[in-house]
Design a protein around this motif. Structure first.
Motif, PDB file in Angstrom:
ATOM      1  N   LEU A  12       0.830  -1.054  -0.119  1.00 29.56           N
ATOM      2  CA  LEU A  12      -0.004  -0.033   0.041  1.00 29.56           C
ATOM      3  C   LEU A  12       0.931   1.342   0.036  1.00 29.56           C
ATOM      4  N   ALA A  13       1.985   1.204   0.693  1.00 30.63           N
ATOM      5  CA  ALA A  13       2.992   2.321   0.678  1.00 30.63           C
ATOM      6  C   ALA A  13       3.167   2.814  -0.744  1.00 30.63           C
ATOM      7  N   ALA A  14       3.805   1.590  -1.322  1.00 28.85           N
ATOM      8  CA  ALA A  14       4.192   1.958  -2.843  1.00 28.85           C
ATOM      9  C   ALA A  14       3.125   2.507  -3.677  1.00 28.85           C
ATOM     10  N   VAL A  15       1.981   1.780  -3.479  1.00 28.57           N
ATOM     11  CA  VAL A  15       1.040   2.386  -4.349  1.00 28.57           C
ATOM     12  C   VAL A  15       0.330   3.873  -4.090  1.00 28.57           C
ATOM     13  N   ASP A  16       0.516   4.157  -2.929  1.00 30.23           N
ATOM     14  CA  ASP A  16       0.125   5.483  -2.317  1.00 30.23           C
ATOM     15  C   ASP A  16       1.140   6.385  -2.836  1.00 30.23           C
ATOM     16  N   ARG A  17       2.446   5.828  -3.016  1.00 28.09           N
ATOM     17  CA  ARG A  17       3.701   7.066  -3.186  1.00 28.09           C
ATOM     18  C   ARG A  17       3.258   7.176  -4.838  1.00 28.09           C
ATOM     19  N   HIS A  18       2.948   6.188  -5.577  1.00 22.39           N
ATOM     20  CA  HIS A  18       2.524   6.406  -6.897  1.00 22.39           C
ATOM     21  C   HIS A  18       1.318   7.386  -7.216  1.00 22.39           C
ATOM     22  N   LEU A  19       0.268   7.151  -6.582  1.00 25.37           N
ATOM     23  CA  LEU A  19      -0.713   7.665  -6.482  1.00 25.37           C
ATOM     24  C   LEU A  19      -0.551   9.366  -6.205  1.00 25.37           C
ATOM     25  N   ALA A  20       0.286   9.465  -5.169  1.00 25.70           N
ATOM     26  CA  ALA A  20       0.278  11.028  -4.590  1.00 25.70           C
ATOM     27  C   ALA A  20       1.013  11.774  -5.639  1.00 25.70           C
ATOM     28  N   SER A  21       1.788  11.261  -6.588  1.00 27.10           N
ATOM     29  CA  SER A  21       2.170  11.893  -7.868  1.00 27.10           C
ATOM     30  C   SER A  21       1.414  12.336  -8.655  1.00 27.10           C
ATOM     31  N   CYS A  22       0.141  11.665  -8.705  1.00 26.12           N
ATOM     32  CA  CYS A  22      -0.892  12.105  -9.780  1.00 26.12           C
ATOM     33  C   CYS A  22      -2.022  12.734  -8.911  1.00 26.12           C
ATOM     34  N   GLY A  23      -1.555  13.293  -7.545  1.00 27.46           N
ATOM     35  CA  GLY A  23      -2.596  13.951  -6.633  1.00 27.46           C
ATOM     36  C   GLY A  23      -3.685  13.123  -6.143  1.00 27.46           C
ATOM     37  N   GLN A  24      -3.637  11.953  -6.068  1.00 25.55           N
ATOM     38  CA  GLN A  24      -4.587  10.838  -5.658  1.00 25.55           C
ATOM     39  C   GLN A  24      -4.235  10.086  -4.265  1.00 25.55           C
ATOM     40  N   ARG A  25      -5.079   9.110  -3.588  1.00 19.27           N
ATOM     41  CA  ARG A  25      -4.692   8.377  -2.754  1.00 19.27           C
ATOM     42  C   ARG A  25      -5.763   7.372  -2.763  1.00 19.27           C
ATOM     43  N   LEU A  26      -5.273   6.177  -1.962  1.00 21.55           N
ATOM     44  CA  LEU A  26      -6.394   5.126  -1.645  1.00 21.55           C
ATOM     45  C   LEU A  26      -7.171   5.672  -0.454  1.00 21.55           C
ATOM     46  N   ALA A  27      -8.343   5.528  -0.389  1.00 19.26           N
ATOM     47  CA  ALA A  27      -9.083   5.708   0.692  1.00 19.26           C
ATOM     48  C   ALA A  27      -8.773   4.604   1.705  1.00 19.26           C
ATOM     49  N   GLY A  28      -8.497   4.839   3.019  1.00 24.12           N
ATOM     50  CA  GLY A  28      -8.481   3.941   3.925  1.00 24.12           C
ATOM     51  C   GLY A  28      -7.021   3.967   4.469  1.00 24.12           C
ATOM     52  N   ASP A  29      -6.739   3.458   5.564  1.00 26.24           N
ATOM     53  CA  ASP A  29      -5.538   3.547   6.188  1.00 26.24           C
ATOM     54  C   ASP A  29      -5.269   2.534   7.192  1.00 26.24           C
ATOM     55  N   PRO A  30      -4.795   1.098   6.282  1.00 27.97           N
ATOM     56  CA  PRO A  30      -4.515   0.004   7.221  1.00 27.97           C
ATOM     57  C   PRO A  30      -3.376   0.281   8.017  1.00 27.97           C
ATOM     58  N   PRO A  31      -3.199  -0.461   9.056  1.00 27.18           N
ATOM     59  CA  PRO A  31      -1.921  -0.542   9.868  1.00 27.18           C
ATOM     60  C   PRO A  31      -0.685  -1.081   8.983  1.00 27.18           C
ATOM     61  N   ARG A  32       0.334  -0.368   9.083  1.00 32.11           N
ATOM     62  CA  ARG A  32       1.434  -0.888   8.653  1.00 32.11           C
ATOM     63  C   ARG A  32       1.271  -1.057   7.135  1.00 32.11           C
ATOM     64  N   PRO A  33       1.354   0.094   6.383  1.00 35.24           N
ATOM     65  CA  PRO A  33       1.096   0.196   5.032  1.00 35.24           C
ATOM     66  C   PRO A  33       2.218  -0.330   4.102  1.00 35.24           C
ATOM     67  N   GLU A  34       3.327  -0.133   4.792  1.00 40.73           N
ATOM     68  CA  GLU A  34       4.786  -0.569   4.099  1.00 40.73           C
ATOM     69  C   GLU A  34       4.778  -2.092   4.207  1.00 40.73           C
ATOM     70  N   ARG A  35       4.128  -2.651   5.065  1.00 43.46           N
ATOM     71  CA  ARG A  35       4.456  -4.100   4.737  1.00 43.46           C
ATOM     72  C   ARG A  35       2.962  -5.016   4.663  1.00 43.46           C
ATOM     73  N   THR A  36       1.994  -4.154   4.208  1.00 41.91           N
ATOM     74  CA  THR A  36       0.557  -4.595   3.872  1.00 41.91           C
ATOM     75  C   THR A  36       0.529  -4.480   2.339  1.00 41.91           C
ATOM     76  N   SER A  37       0.161  -5.962   1.663  1.00 41.14           N
ATOM     77  CA  SER A  37      -0.089  -6.013   0.340  1.00 41.14           C
ATOM     78  C   SER A  37      -1.529  -5.631   0.014  1.00 41.14           C
ATOM     79  N   ILE A  38      -1.874  -5.044  -1.258  1.00 42.27           N
ATOM     80  CA  ILE A  38      -3.026  -4.758  -1.763  1.00 42.27           C
ATOM     81  C   ILE A  38      -4.149  -5.998  -1.531  1.00 42.27           C
TER      82      ILE A  38
END
Length: 71
Positions: A12-38
């Motif tokens: 999730l952390a990697a996807v959020d970094r990519h989306l942030a470059s486009c001005g978007q984000r995933l809705a939600g905030d799971p614990p430990r996004p750097e270790r959580t897969s989609i």
């Protein structure tokens, strides 16, 4: 179109970094996004304190298409 295609095991952390470059984000905030897969996030429906505003991940997913190893 609001369609997102990710590779298996993408965190999730990697996807959020990519989306942030486009001005978007995933809705939600799971614990430990750097270790959580989609897929893991969707399977466990994990959430954090932003759930009240964003809702649960299963409420937001319209459809999933997966390609398995056996084709």
């Amino acid at each position: 179109d609001m369609t997102l295609v990710v590779q298996a095991g993408a965190t999730l952390a990697a996807v959020d970094r990519h989306l942030a470059s486009c001005g978007q984000r995933l809705a939600g905030d799971p614990p430990r996004p750097e270790r959580t897969s989609i897929g893991g996030w969707m399977a466990t429906d994990a959430f954090g304190p932003l759930r009240r505003g964003d809702g649960k991940v299963r409420d937001q997913v319209i459809g999933v298409q997966a390609y398995l190893v056996d084709g």
